[in-house]
Enzyme design. Structure first.
Site, PDB file in Angstrom:
ATOM      1  N   ASP A 137     -11.101   3.027   4.080  1.00 38.93           N
ATOM      2  CA  ASP A 137     -11.469   1.606   4.087  1.00 38.93           C
ATOM      3  C   ASP A 137     -12.985   1.415   4.002  1.00 38.93           C
ATOM      4  O   ASP A 137     -13.459   0.318   3.723  1.00 38.93           O
ATOM      5  CB  ASP A 137     -11.013   0.982   5.421  1.00 38.93           C
ATOM      6  CG  ASP A 137      -9.853   0.016   5.270  1.00 38.93           C
ATOM      7  OD1 ASP A 137      -9.706  -0.563   4.178  1.00 38.93           O
ATOM      8  OD2 ASP A 137      -9.107  -0.153   6.251  1.00 38.93           O
ATOM      9  N   LYS A 153       0.852  -1.202   0.000  1.00 33.26           N
ATOM     10  CA  LYS A 153       0.000   0.000   0.000  1.00 33.26           C
ATOM     11  C   LYS A 153       0.880   1.242   0.000  1.00 33.26           C
ATOM     12  O   LYS A 153       0.634   2.197  -0.736  1.00 33.26           O
ATOM     13  CB  LYS A 153      -0.924  -0.013   1.232  1.00 33.26           C
ATOM     14  CG  LYS A 153      -2.056  -1.021   1.103  1.00 33.26           C
ATOM     15  CD  LYS A 153      -2.776  -1.306   2.416  1.00 33.26           C
ATOM     16  CE  LYS A 153      -3.803  -2.422   2.222  1.00 33.26           C
ATOM     17  NZ  LYS A 153      -4.408  -2.897   3.464  1.00 33.26           N
ATOM     18  N   GLN A 196      -4.569  -1.469   9.550  1.00 36.21           N
ATOM     19  CA  GLN A 196      -4.519  -2.808   8.967  1.00 36.21           C
ATOM     20  C   GLN A 196      -5.119  -3.838   9.929  1.00 36.21           C
ATOM     21  O   GLN A 196      -4.775  -3.885  11.108  1.00 36.21           O
ATOM     22  CB  GLN A 196      -3.051  -3.163   8.631  1.00 36.21           C
ATOM     23  CG  GLN A 196      -2.873  -4.478   7.893  1.00 36.21           C
ATOM     24  CD  GLN A 196      -3.466  -4.485   6.497  1.00 36.21           C
ATOM     25  OE1 GLN A 196      -3.542  -3.450   5.828  1.00 36.21           O
ATOM     26  NE2 GLN A 196      -3.905  -5.634   6.034  1.00 36.21           N
TER      27      GLN A 196
HETATM   28  N1  GUN Z   1      -7.002  -6.745   6.162  1.00 38.17           N
HETATM   29  C1  GUN Z   1      -7.459  -7.506   5.131  1.00 38.17           C
HETATM   30  N2  GUN Z   1      -8.184  -6.751   4.274  1.00 38.17           N
HETATM   31  C2  GUN Z   1      -8.187  -5.491   4.778  1.00 38.17           C
HETATM   32  C3  GUN Z   1      -8.774  -4.283   4.329  1.00 38.17           C
HETATM   33  O1  GUN Z   1      -9.437  -4.197   3.305  1.00 38.17           O
HETATM   34  N3  GUN Z   1      -8.551  -3.204   5.126  1.00 38.17           N
HETATM   35  C4  GUN Z   1      -7.827  -3.282   6.270  1.00 38.17           C
HETATM   36  N4  GUN Z   1      -7.682  -2.167   6.975  1.00 38.17           N
HETATM   37  N5  GUN Z   1      -7.283  -4.390   6.714  1.00 38.17           N
HETATM   38  C5  GUN Z   1      -7.459  -5.499   5.959  1.00 38.17           C
END
Ligand code: GUN
Length: 298
Positions: free
Chosen positions: A122, A55, A99
């Site tokens: 998100d 990311k 995350q």
């Molecule tokens: N962990 C797995 N998928 C995601 C997501 O889409 N967002 C976040 N913040 N954590 C994740």
């Protein structure tokens, strides 16, 4: 026998990255705003570290301001909430992502709900979930994975899914439920299935669109799939794979890809399908948030 079209998420993500980079550059030149993304990681889960690194790298390659905040795995709830409060108040940050999963001792819901809805790239805040559920996506942040799936579906069959049956396998808050909301908004007739669903193969057999998001390697079989259906595979499962007699760890989806290819009309591979598109949707949401902060439309 048909052979399904392979939906190339990696190529589509690369195309989108070009336009996001260009739009970010325009925003900087015309409004002096550089989109800023903060990614928070608590602890040292190796898979999460890989995702967070990707990311950050993608944000930098789009010309964004990108920060990563790493907290020790014994960080307290107060530590995490304080960090979110700081980021909520930081004008250089337009998107905040914590995350998941978080270490067990932390209250995940309290943490995701502490993020300012206007920075919730998100799409996990109840305000954004509510807007999406009500069909008002004009100023909502839609969770990245279902947004990515929807773009790929639209690319295949257009944005009006009237008369189409869609089956979503999995009822998570991150994928299954928001996916269903997006499909309903696009006029599809939607069924959400899960581990307690009776006769799952029969339910899936009625689908023109299948979105598999369960986390069980190769679960969706060819004889479940209607001829010509679009199959979107959200699963990212680590499994042992034998290639040329050598056994290695590799990634596989929730769909029995090779067999389903002979029946489906189009299918996303794993890797190279939904995954790269999901990261780009995060960049699109962050850019959108930065544009909103300048009083522009998303
Ligand atoms: N962990 C797995 N998928 C995601 C997501 O889409 N967002 C976040 N913040 N954590 C994740």
């Amino acid at each position: 026998m048909t052979v399904a079209r392979r939906i190339d998420g990696k190529a589509k993500a690369a195309e989108l990255a070009v336009s996001i980079t260009s739009d970010a550059s325009t925003l900087l030149v015309e409004h002096g705003i550089r989109p800023g993304l903060a990614v928070v990681i608590v602890g040292e889960d190796p898979a999460s570290q890989v995702y967070v690194r990707n990311k950050k790298r993608t944000a930098e390659s789009c010309g964004f301001h990108s920060v990563q905040r790493t907290l020790a795995d014994d960080a307290s709830q107060t530590d995490v909430l304080q960090l979110i409060e700081d980021l909520n108040g930081d004008a250089a940050i337009h998107g905040i992502l914590v995350q998941l999963p978080l270490p067990e001792h932390l209250d995940e819901q309290a943490i995701t709900q502490a993020i300012e809805p206007s920075k919730d790239v998100d799409g996990f805040h109840f305000v954004n979930i509510g807007k999406l559920t009500a069909g008002r996506t004009s100023d909502a942040f839609v969770p990245c994975t279902p947004a990515a799936c929807m773009l790929m579906i639209e690319d295949e069959i257009g944005s009006d899914l009237s008369g189409k049956n869609a089956v979503v396998i999995g009822r998570s808050n991150i994928v299954g439920k928001p996916m269903a909301s997006l499909l309903i908004k696009a006029n599809a007739t939607v069924t959400i299935t899960h581990s307690r669903t009776k006769d799952l193969p029969q339910v899936v057999a009625g689908a023109d669109i299948v979105v598999a998001a369960v986390g069980r390697p190769n679960m969706v079989k060819a004889d479940w799939i209607k001829e010509g259906a679009i199959v979107i595979d959200v699963g990212i499962n680590r499994v042992e794979k034998t290639v040329d007699g050598e056994t290695k760890m590799g990634l596989t989806g929730d769909v029995d890809y090779d067999a389903v290819c002979a029946v489906a009309g189009a299918i996303t591979p794993v890797p190279g399908g939904v995954g790269p598109m999901t990261i780009i949707m995060l960049m699109a949401n962050t850019l959108r948030s930065a544009r909103f902060s300048a009083g522009l439309e998303g």
